[in-house]
Design an enzyme around this catalytic site. Structure first.
Site, PDB file in Angstrom:
ATOM      1  N   GLU A  46       0.847  -1.200   0.000  1.00  0.00           N
ATOM      2  CA  GLU A  46       0.000   0.000   0.000  1.00  0.00           C
ATOM      3  C   GLU A  46       0.876   1.241   0.000  1.00  0.00           C
ATOM      4  OE1 GLU A  46      -2.681   0.369   3.396  1.00  0.00           O
ATOM      5  OE2 GLU A  46      -2.794   2.531   3.072  1.00  0.00           O
ATOM      6  N   ARG A  50       0.297  10.422  -0.196  1.00  0.00           N
ATOM      7  CA  ARG A  50       0.560  11.509   0.769  1.00  0.00           C
ATOM      8  C   ARG A  50       1.736  12.367   0.371  1.00  0.00           C
ATOM      9  NH1 ARG A  50       0.111   8.251   6.492  1.00  0.00           N
ATOM     10  NH2 ARG A  50      -1.755   7.140   5.809  1.00  0.00           N
ATOM     11  N   THR A  74      -4.592   6.055   1.385  1.00  0.00           N
ATOM     12  CA  THR A  74      -5.013   7.451   1.544  1.00  0.00           C
ATOM     13  C   THR A  74      -5.873   7.915   0.360  1.00  0.00           C
ATOM     14  OG1 THR A  74      -2.802   7.727   2.550  1.00  0.00           O
ATOM     15  CG2 THR A  74      -4.193   9.657   2.510  1.00  0.00           C
ATOM     16  N   LYS A 134     -11.073  -1.712   6.716  1.00  0.00           N
ATOM     17  CA  LYS A 134      -9.896  -1.335   7.498  1.00  0.00           C
ATOM     18  C   LYS A 134     -10.411  -0.652   8.779  1.00  0.00           C
ATOM     19  CE  LYS A 134      -6.478   2.398   7.237  1.00  0.00           C
ATOM     20  NZ  LYS A 134      -5.441   3.048   6.431  1.00  0.00           N
TER      21      LYS A 134
HETATM   22  C1  3PG Z   1      -1.534   5.243   8.292  1.00  0.00           C
HETATM   23  O1  3PG Z   1      -2.424   5.379   7.462  1.00  0.00           O
HETATM   24  O2  3PG Z   1      -0.748   6.130   8.624  1.00  0.00           O
HETATM   25  C2  3PG Z   1      -1.434   3.907   8.865  1.00  0.00           C
HETATM   26  O3  3PG Z   1      -2.492   3.659   9.667  1.00  0.00           O
HETATM   27  C3  3PG Z   1      -0.125   3.630   9.487  1.00  0.00           C
HETATM   28  O4  3PG Z   1      -0.181   3.745  10.840  1.00  0.00           O
HETATM   29  P1  3PG Z   1       1.116   3.338  11.673  1.00  0.00           P
HETATM   30  O5  3PG Z   1       2.202   4.278  11.252  1.00  0.00           O
HETATM   31  O6  3PG Z   1       0.679   3.534  13.097  1.00  0.00           O
HETATM   32  O7  3PG Z   1       1.434   1.910  11.334  1.00  0.00           O
END
Ligand code: 3PG
Length: 219
Positions: A46, A50, A74, A134
């Protein structure tokens, strides 16, 4: 060459115990990072939308690492879904859920893992036909206790908890019957990417395979 071109959300979740959540700032890192994860046995990747380079990174992985199945994280809008599909993403993950994002992913042929954090959001996603979700942000929104509570009324929903999940607390999530896999950014640490330390990324990916076993032992 023989990689199938479509995946269901369940197939994305079932491939490995962890879906890595990846943030890339440099397109030059995309291919070696993807190869490092694949070498460690993780192929569902994934890449989050961002950074300005995210779509180019997805494109590079889709083109040059056929063993990987690259998805976009995202995804928050119709245009995100369209851009992700155009770049070669084969699945999408969203931090929340709207019907517009659900429909957009369907329209462009992307399997979607919609993000939810409440019963109402689960019901909205289910109304639109999504049953693999999710749970985000998992630790902040109630952790394993929340998933246990949801397993009653939402007995027909499967979750990928993400957000605050670590190698240490992942077994507690994976032991739950309504959890198929977890998501986390720990497999691709920012400093390892910056240093090009792909050996470390492969080792972190390999370490996740013990999770499935310990989860089933404690289940
Ligand atoms: C995110 O979208 O940032 C994820 O949930 C990752 O979260 P984490 O950095 O706590 O694994």
């Amino acid at each position: 060459m023989s990689t199938p071109q479509t995946f269901s959300a369940l197939q994305v979740m079932q491939d490995a115990p962890v879906i890595p959540v990846i943030v890339l700032n440099d397109v030059a890192h995309a291919v070696p990072m993807a190869r490092a994860l694949v070498a460690g046995g993780i192929r569902m990747l994934e890449v989050t939308l961002r950074t300005p380079q995210a779509l180019a990174c997805i494109e590079a992985i889709a083109r040059e690492v056929p063993e990987a199945v690259v998805g976009a994280g995202t995804v928050r809008s119709r245009s995100d879904a369209q851009a992700a599909a155009n770049a070669g993403a084969l699945f999408a993950v969203s931090p929340g859920y709207t019907s517009a994002v659900g429909q957009a992913c369907r329209d462009v042929g992307l399997a979607l893992l919609p993000g939810v954090a409440s019963g109402s959001e689960i019901m909205m996603a289910q109304e639109d036909g999504f049953t693999q979700l999710k749970f985000f942000p998992a630790m902040q929104a109630g952790g394993p206790a929340m998933l246990k509570a949801w397993s009653g009324p939402f007995f027909d929903v499967q979750f990928c908890p993400t957000g605050g999940v670590t190698l240490q607390n992942a077994p507690e999530f994976l032991a739950l019957p309504n959890v198929v896999c977890v998501g986390g950014s720990w497999l691709v640490p920012t400093d390892a990417v910056a240093a090009g330390d792909w050996v470390r990324v492969t080792a972190l990916a390999q370490a996740t395979h013990a999770l499935r076993k310990s989860a089933s032992i404690s289940a």
